[in-house]
Design a protein around this motif. Structure first.
Motif, short mmCIF file in Angstrom:
data_model
loop_
_atom_site.label_atom_id
_atom_site.label_comp_id
_atom_site.label_asym_id
_atom_site.label_seq_id
_atom_site.Cartn_x
_atom_site.Cartn_y
_atom_site.Cartn_z
N ALA A 20 0.83 -1.21 0.00
CA ALA A 20 0.00 0.00 0.00
C ALA A 20 0.86 1.26 0.00
O ALA A 20 0.55 2.25 -0.67
CB ALA A 20 -0.93 0.00 1.20
N MET A 21 1.98 1.22 0.74
CA MET A 21 2.87 2.38 0.78
C MET A 21 3.48 2.64 -0.58
O MET A 21 3.57 3.79 -1.04
CB MET A 21 3.98 2.13 1.81
N ALA A 22 3.91 1.58 -1.27
CA ALA A 22 4.46 1.73 -2.61
C ALA A 22 3.42 2.31 -3.57
O ALA A 22 3.73 3.16 -4.41
CB ALA A 22 4.95 0.38 -3.13
N GLY A 23 2.17 1.86 -3.41
CA GLY A 23 1.10 2.39 -4.24
C GLY A 23 0.86 3.87 -3.99
O GLY A 23 0.64 4.64 -4.93
N LEU A 24 0.92 4.28 -2.72
CA LEU A 24 0.73 5.69 -2.39
C LEU A 24 1.85 6.55 -2.96
O LEU A 24 1.62 7.66 -3.45
CB LEU A 24 0.66 5.87 -0.87
N ILE A 25 3.08 6.05 -2.90
CA ILE A 25 4.22 6.81 -3.41
C ILE A 25 4.08 7.04 -4.91
O ILE A 25 4.36 8.13 -5.42
CB ILE A 25 5.54 6.10 -3.08
N THR A 26 3.64 6.01 -5.63
CA THR A 26 3.57 6.11 -7.09
C THR A 26 2.27 6.74 -7.59
O THR A 26 2.17 7.07 -8.77
CB THR A 26 3.72 4.72 -7.74
N THR A 27 1.30 6.93 -6.71
CA THR A 27 0.03 7.52 -7.14
C THR A 27 0.22 8.90 -7.75
O THR A 27 -0.30 9.20 -8.83
CB THR A 27 -0.95 7.62 -5.95
N ALA A 28 0.96 9.76 -7.07
CA ALA A 28 1.18 11.11 -7.58
C ALA A 28 1.90 11.07 -8.92
O ALA A 28 1.57 11.85 -9.83
CB ALA A 28 1.98 11.93 -6.56
N THR A 29 2.88 10.17 -9.07
CA THR A 29 3.61 10.07 -10.33
C THR A 29 2.69 9.64 -11.46
O THR A 29 2.77 10.16 -12.58
CB THR A 29 4.78 9.07 -10.20
N ALA A 30 1.82 8.66 -11.19
CA ALA A 30 0.90 8.18 -12.22
C ALA A 30 -0.08 9.27 -12.64
O ALA A 30 -0.32 9.49 -13.84
CB ALA A 30 0.15 6.95 -11.71
N ILE A 31 -0.66 9.96 -11.67
CA ILE A 31 -1.58 11.05 -11.99
C ILE A 31 -0.86 12.14 -12.77
O ILE A 31 -1.36 12.67 -13.77
CB ILE A 31 -2.18 11.65 -10.69
N TYR A 32 0.34 12.47 -12.33
CA TYR A 32 1.16 13.48 -13.00
C TYR A 32 1.41 13.10 -14.46
O TYR A 32 1.29 13.93 -15.37
CB TYR A 32 2.49 13.60 -12.25
N ALA A 33 1.73 11.82 -14.71
CA ALA A 33 2.04 11.37 -16.07
C ALA A 33 0.83 11.49 -16.98
O ALA A 33 0.91 12.05 -18.08
CB ALA A 33 2.55 9.93 -16.03
N PHE A 34 -0.32 10.99 -16.54
CA PHE A 34 -1.49 10.94 -17.42
C PHE A 34 -2.12 12.32 -17.64
O PHE A 34 -2.91 12.49 -18.57
CB PHE A 34 -2.53 9.97 -16.86
N LEU A 35 -1.77 13.29 -16.80
CA LEU A 35 -2.31 14.63 -16.97
C LEU A 35 -1.41 15.55 -17.78
O LEU A 35 -1.72 16.73 -17.94
CB LEU A 35 -2.57 15.27 -15.60
N GLN A 36 -0.30 15.04 -18.31
CA GLN A 36 0.63 15.91 -19.03
C GLN A 36 0.02 16.53 -20.28
O GLN A 36 0.18 17.72 -20.54
CB GLN A 36 1.90 15.14 -19.38
N LEU A 37 -0.69 15.75 -21.08
CA LEU A 37 -1.31 16.32 -22.28
C LEU A 37 -2.41 17.33 -21.94
O LEU A 37 -2.42 18.44 -22.49
CB LEU A 37 -1.85 15.20 -23.17
N PRO A 38 -3.36 16.99 -21.05
CA PRO A 38 -4.33 18.03 -20.66
C PRO A 38 -3.67 19.26 -20.04
O PRO A 38 -4.13 20.38 -20.26
CB PRO A 38 -5.22 17.31 -19.63
N ALA A 39 -2.59 19.05 -19.30
CA ALA A 39 -1.89 20.18 -18.70
C ALA A 39 -1.29 21.08 -19.77
O ALA A 39 -1.31 22.31 -19.65
CB ALA A 39 -0.79 19.68 -17.76
N GLY A 40 -0.75 20.47 -20.85
CA GLY A 40 -0.22 21.27 -21.94
C GLY A 40 -1.28 22.15 -22.58
O GLY A 40 -1.05 23.34 -22.84
N TRP A 41 -2.45 21.59 -22.82
CA TRP A 41 -3.57 22.36 -23.38
C TRP A 41 -3.98 23.47 -22.41
O TRP A 41 -4.25 24.61 -22.82
CB TRP A 41 -4.74 21.43 -23.66
N PHE A 42 -4.05 23.12 -21.13
CA PHE A 42 -4.46 24.07 -20.09
C PHE A 42 -3.50 25.26 -20.03
O PHE A 42 -3.93 26.42 -20.00
CB PHE A 42 -4.50 23.32 -18.75
N VAL A 43 -2.20 24.97 -20.03
CA VAL A 43 -1.19 26.04 -19.97
C VAL A 43 -1.27 26.91 -21.22
O VAL A 43 -1.13 28.14 -21.16
CB VAL A 43 0.22 25.43 -19.80
N GLN A 44 -1.48 26.27 -22.37
CA GLN A 44 -1.58 27.01 -23.63
C GLN A 44 -2.74 28.01 -23.58
O GLN A 44 -2.67 29.08 -24.19
CB GLN A 44 -1.81 26.02 -24.78
#
Length: 423
Positions: free
Chosen positions: A51-75
């Motif tokens: 569970a601890m390993a999952g919690l550590i990687t949760t932020a990284t996974a969310i961060y990765a999958f939001l990169q494209l929407p984030a690019g549009w958002f920043v634009q």
């Protein structure tokens, strides 16, 4: 009041050194803080290892999958608002990490951290494109990369010191309060260009159309190349400690001390390569895309051979030496990649999001693959072979990236010319 609306800092290097670099240093510290605190967090919240390993990687996974929407958002909203909003949200999430008393509350804070951090990198890349001319972008990108890597390095000792001084909960709360203050300073001080110019006028005279499909395809080779770079770099993120403990029978404490050495080399490499390329451009005005194509091909090969060769070494000093060579080359690959991203005229933030997505996915998947290969083969030799194959693939896609770049540049020139004729 007008100064506060437009920002107080307008000098490009001042904006980089006083706003963007410290912001990404803080991002690096906040991202790694939970890894350092994890033993105390597990004991306090009664969380298992999985569970601890999952919690550590949760932020990284969310961060990765939001990169494209984030690019549009920043634009759409611009650099200033994106950096301010991102830092404010992830700092609140960091502060909240020290508050929860249940697994689900903790997970919610980690998800918010990933959402908040997602726009930061693409906004920073767009900011440097807007602030710096092409001749200075390698140097600017190297400072940006260096600030992130020194944040990764500093997170260990800084979090450990705070944890010992005030406890793990107060550590997160202090980091969060500092981040909230930094977000306010970003909004008040940032006075550089914030929005990318509108797309060029097309043949029919209509602006604001979606990017041509040929331009979108131009991002793919750059994203693939960066994914390969991150496959190599991720060995040092995750697999390194297991490798040195298994290969050289080091203790966990000694492995932890050795862990920081490759990252220090990468920090020096990122800063050094940016300054070096800037000097080459000044000394040799003809230095351009062709030379950078050769440099990228050579760098990815040396990085793969350095990592693969180091894995096969039976002497730890020679192993670390080859790992240092690998990190020096990865630093060059990083600087060249983000400079290449900034050449996409139709939307650097969206392009940065696509490339960052590929890199983060590769960073998550590659260490799992290394461990599966090691478990199946019973040794590190096959892992070394796979890494060398990745280096060869990197040469191919980097050449494709520059061919696509040439095609995109010609297409943009044609669009500008046609738009001028129409007007």
């Amino acid at each position: 009041m007008s100064l506060l609306r437009s920002g107080l800092l307008v000098n490009r290097w001042a904006i980089l050194l006083l706003i963007i670099a410290p912001l990404n240093f803080l991002l690096g510290v906040d991202r790694n803080a939970l890894t350092v605190c994890s033993p105390l967090v597990r004991a306090d919240l009664q969380i298992g290892a999985v569970a601890m390993a999952g919690l550590i990687t949760t932020a990284t996974a969310i961060y990765a999958f939001l990169q494209l929407p984030a690019g549009w958002f920043v634009q759409k909203i611009g650099v200033r608002w994106a950096l301010f909003g991102a830092c404010l949200l992830w700092s609140i999430a960091t502060l909240a990490t020290g508050l929860p008393h249940s697994l689900w509350q903790f997970a919610a804070a980690r998800i918010a951290l990933g959402i908040g951090q997602a726009p930061d990198w693409v906004a920073s890349i767009l900011a440097l494109k807007l602030l710096f001319s092409e001749k200075d972008r390698e140097a600017a990108n190297s400072v940006l990369l260096g600030s992130l890597y020194i944040g990764y390095s500093a997170s260990g000792w800084l979090t450990a010191w705070l944890m010992g001084f005030a406890g793990w909960r107060c550590s997160f709360q202090i980091f969060g309060l500092v981040g909230i203050a930094v977000s306010v300073l970003v909004f008040v001080l940032y006075g550089g260009a914030s929005l990318e110019p509108s797309p060029q006028v097309k043949e029919d005279g209509n602006a604001g159309k979606r990017p041509d499909i040929r331009r979108l395809l131009g991002v793919m080779p750059v994203a693939l190349f960066y994914g390969i770079v991150c496959c190599l770099q991720s060995f040092f993120h995750v697999t390194f400690s297991h490798f040195v403990m298994n290969r050289f029978a080091l203790s966990a404490t000694t492995a932890g001390h050795v862990f920081s050495l490759p990252w220090l080399v990468l920090y020096v490499a990122a800063i050094g390569w940016g300054a070096g390329i800037r000097s080459l451009k000044k000394a040799y005005p003809s230095f351009g895309l062709r030379q950078q194509t050769y440099m990228g091909c050579i760098a990815i090969v040396i990085a793969a051979l350095g990592l693969g060769g180091g894995i096969l070494c039976s002497n730890i000093v020679m192993c670390l030496g080859l790992f240092a060579v690998c990190m020096l080359s990865i630093g060059l690959c990083q600087v060249l990649t983000w400079t290449q991203v900034q050449r996409f005229e139709w939307g650097a933030a969206i392009a940065a999001g696509a490339v960052a997505l590929a890199g983060n996915l590769a960073s998550s998947a590659a260490p799992v693959g290394y461990e599966m290969i090691f478990a199946r083969s019973g040794g590190w030799g096959t892992v070394s072979l796979v890494i060398c194959v990745l280096g060869g693939m990197g040469v191919i896609v980097w050449q494709l990236a520059h061919r696509k770049d040439g095609a995109v540049s010609r297409l943009d020139s044609m669009s500008i010319q046609k738009g001028t004729d129409t007007l």
